[in-house]
Write a protein that holds these residues in place. Structure first.
Motif, PDB file in Angstrom:
ATOM      1  N   ALA A   1      37.166  46.663  30.086  1.00 49.62           N
ATOM      2  CA  ALA A   1      38.497  46.994  30.601  1.00 49.62           C
ATOM      3  C   ALA A   1      39.555  46.139  29.908  1.00 49.62           C
ATOM      4  O   ALA A   1      40.698  46.571  29.731  1.00 49.62           O
ATOM      5  CB  ALA A   1      38.533  46.787  32.110  1.00 49.62           C
TER       6      ALA A   1
ATOM      7  N   ASP B   1      44.039  49.890  37.431  1.00 51.59           N
ATOM      8  CA  ASP B   1      42.810  49.214  37.022  1.00 51.59           C
ATOM      9  C   ASP B   1      41.830  49.280  38.189  1.00 51.59           C
ATOM     10  O   ASP B   1      42.015  48.631  39.217  1.00 51.59           O
ATOM     11  CB  ASP B   1      43.162  47.756  36.665  1.00 51.59           C
ATOM     12  CG  ASP B   1      41.947  46.951  36.201  1.00 51.59           C
ATOM     13  OD1 ASP B   1      40.803  47.379  36.448  1.00 51.59           O
ATOM     14  OD2 ASP B   1      42.170  45.874  35.619  1.00 51.59           O
TER      15      ASP B   1
ATOM     16  N   THR C   1      35.343  49.856  34.425  1.00 51.83           N
ATOM     17  CA  THR C   1      34.431  48.964  33.703  1.00 51.83           C
ATOM     18  C   THR C   1      33.010  49.089  34.238  1.00 51.83           C
ATOM     19  O   THR C   1      32.821  49.472  35.406  1.00 51.83           O
ATOM     20  CB  THR C   1      34.886  47.493  33.820  1.00 51.83           C
ATOM     21  OG1 THR C   1      33.978  46.669  33.086  1.00 51.83           O
ATOM     22  CG2 THR C   1      34.903  47.001  35.261  1.00 51.83           C
TER      23      THR C   1
ATOM     24  N   SER D   1      31.297  46.276  34.107  1.00 53.06           N
ATOM     25  CA  SER D   1      31.013  44.839  34.240  1.00 53.06           C
ATOM     26  C   SER D   1      30.771  44.385  35.674  1.00 53.06           C
ATOM     27  O   SER D   1      30.287  43.286  35.893  1.00 53.06           O
ATOM     28  CB  SER D   1      32.182  44.009  33.688  1.00 53.06           C
ATOM     29  OG  SER D   1      32.334  44.216  32.324  1.00 53.06           O
TER      30      SER D   1
ATOM     31  N   ARG E   1      29.740  44.798  27.490  1.00 53.04           N
ATOM     32  CA  ARG E   1      31.131  45.065  27.146  1.00 53.04           C
ATOM     33  C   ARG E   1      31.404  46.563  27.081  1.00 53.04           C
ATOM     34  O   ARG E   1      31.518  47.154  25.998  1.00 53.04           O
ATOM     35  CB  ARG E   1      31.557  44.390  25.827  1.00 53.04           C
ATOM     36  CG  ARG E   1      31.271  42.908  25.713  1.00 53.04           C
ATOM     37  CD  ARG E   1      31.856  42.097  26.869  1.00 53.04           C
ATOM     38  NE  ARG E   1      33.297  42.202  26.980  1.00 53.04           N
ATOM     39  CZ  ARG E   1      33.915  42.473  28.137  1.00 53.04           C
ATOM     40  NH1 ARG E   1      33.241  42.656  29.269  1.00 53.04           N
ATOM     41  NH2 ARG E   1      35.230  42.533  28.165  1.00 53.04           N
TER      42      ARG E   1
END
Ligand SMILES: Cc1ncc(COP(=O)(O)O)c(C=O)c1O
Length: 367
Positions: free
Chosen positions: A89, A189, A216, A218, A227
């Motif tokens: 992100a 986001d 993301t 993550s 990643r």
């Protein structure tokens, strides 16, 4: 005499204070609850997997835009919105600012306290950041955002928000989108969205061409080291972002793992682990709220808990001295005496509670 480098480096870069990522801060500890990662990795290694599993040669450059991954992610989000995979992100944030803001001239808007990379990426490009702070209940100041967005190219909103932990009500996001549709791009986001899926605005992309969603792998997917992040938007927004995407944005070895994670079985595993983590979080938050020196445990829609401690107690240092690494938020004016704790395994959370219990007993004895 000024050196050549000093003369060459732009003023904006000289002024930069690097983003303090958890790895950059470093330190010592035995339990790491400071970066909102999953503490134990999910095992996405299934036997019957897409053809990518047999692929073990890395001599060729990877795909320019890994379409298989984008397709798998669209399926996961049940959307037809234009989708691209990028390196986390963080890369998405940087690409969007570079695509839609002119250095030295344009502005972005944030609502602090929020994720620090929006302002950092803007600073690096000499793009000014306008802040319309969150209200004291951590909700958006919608009317002020709409008014200030007239002078900004991008409004960055984080939902659920890091570090406050709350999701922005959809009705507020719709009001912002309505109020900015002729003035600014709104980037939401959704790094923590799996922990409060109902608050996602991906379904609004079709109605609002100025809406961009950043995601993301993550957090809930536990793939921080791989990643991989995503940008979801209208075709028009994506056509500009695509101009700036680096030639080979996703290494094949990351792409292979991502495809496993986005397979039917991978998603099943992620959802089961997310439900488990939410239970652990809720129990942990409940236990925290029973300590006298903890004044507030804020509601969380994420994989972390934000708490405010009585000003006579430095909880961050107390836990650190016991080898438990958390994130101090005291530097944020709106978050004085606050600490953010990522949710790890049940065992790790028990250790946090045990450390706090010992501290409480020790302070009672000396009082
Ligand atoms: C709100 C938010 N956005 C983005 C990121 C970065 O995500 P990635 O690892 O995909 O770069 C983080 C990481 O902590 C985050 O909290």
């Amino acid at each position: 005499m000024t050196s050549l480098m000093e003369r060459l480096v732009p003023k904006a870069v000289k002024k930069l204070i690097p983003y303090q990522s958890a790895r950059r801060i470093g330190g010592n500890g035995r339990i790491w609850l400071n970066a909102n990662e999953l503490e134990a990795s999910l095992s996405f290694d299934f036997n019957e997997n897409p053809k990518s599993l047999d692929k073990r040669s890395y001599n060729r450059y990877p795909d320019f835009l890994p379409h298989e991954i984008a397709k798998a992610y669209q399926n996961y989000c049940r959307t037809n919105a234009a989708t691209v995979a990028v390196r986390g992100a963080d890369e998405a944030i940087d690409l969007l600012i570079r695509a839609f803001c002119q250095p030295g001239k344009d502005k972005i808007l944030i609502s602090s306290p929020t994720y620090a990379m929006y302002e950092f990426c803007a600073d690096a490009l000499a793009i000014e950041t306008v802040d319309v702070p969150l209200k004291s209940d951590f909700n958006l100041n919608v009317s002020e955002i709409i008014s200030q967005a007239k002078n900004a190219n991008i409004v960055f909103l984080c939902s659920p928000n890091n570090p406050t932990g709350n999701a922005i009500p959809k009705i507020d996001l719709i009001e912002v989108l309505e109020g900015t549709k002729n003035s600014a791009l709104v980037v939401v986001d959704e790094a923590y969205i799996e922990f409060e899926l109902s608050s996602s605005v991906v379904d609004l992309i079709a109605d609002y061409p100025n809406l961009v969603v950043v995601r993301t792998l993550s957090k809930a997917f536990g793939l921080a080291a791989v990643r991989c992040g995503f940008i979801l938007s209208s075709e028009e927004v994506m056509s500009y972002v695509a101009k700036l995407i680096p030639p080979y944005p996703m290494p094949d070895c990351s792409a292979e793992i991502v495809l496993k994670a986005l397979s039917e079985e991978g998603l099943k595993l992620m959802k089961a682990k997310t439900a488990e983590l939410i239970n652990t979080r809720n129990e942990f938050a409940q236990t925290l709220s029973e300590f006298d020196f903890i004044e507030e445990v804020y509601p969380s829609s994420t994989n972390f808990v934000l708490l405010r401690v009585n000003e006579n107690h430095d909880l961050f240092s107390v836990l650190l001295s016991d080898g438990i690494v958390t994130r101090n938020q005291h530097h944020e004016p709106a978050l004085r005496h606050c600490v953010r704790i990522s949710i790890g395994s049940e065992q790790s959370m028990k250790e946090v509670i045990s450390s706090l219990t010992h501290y409480e007993q020790a302070t009672l004895q000396t009082a």
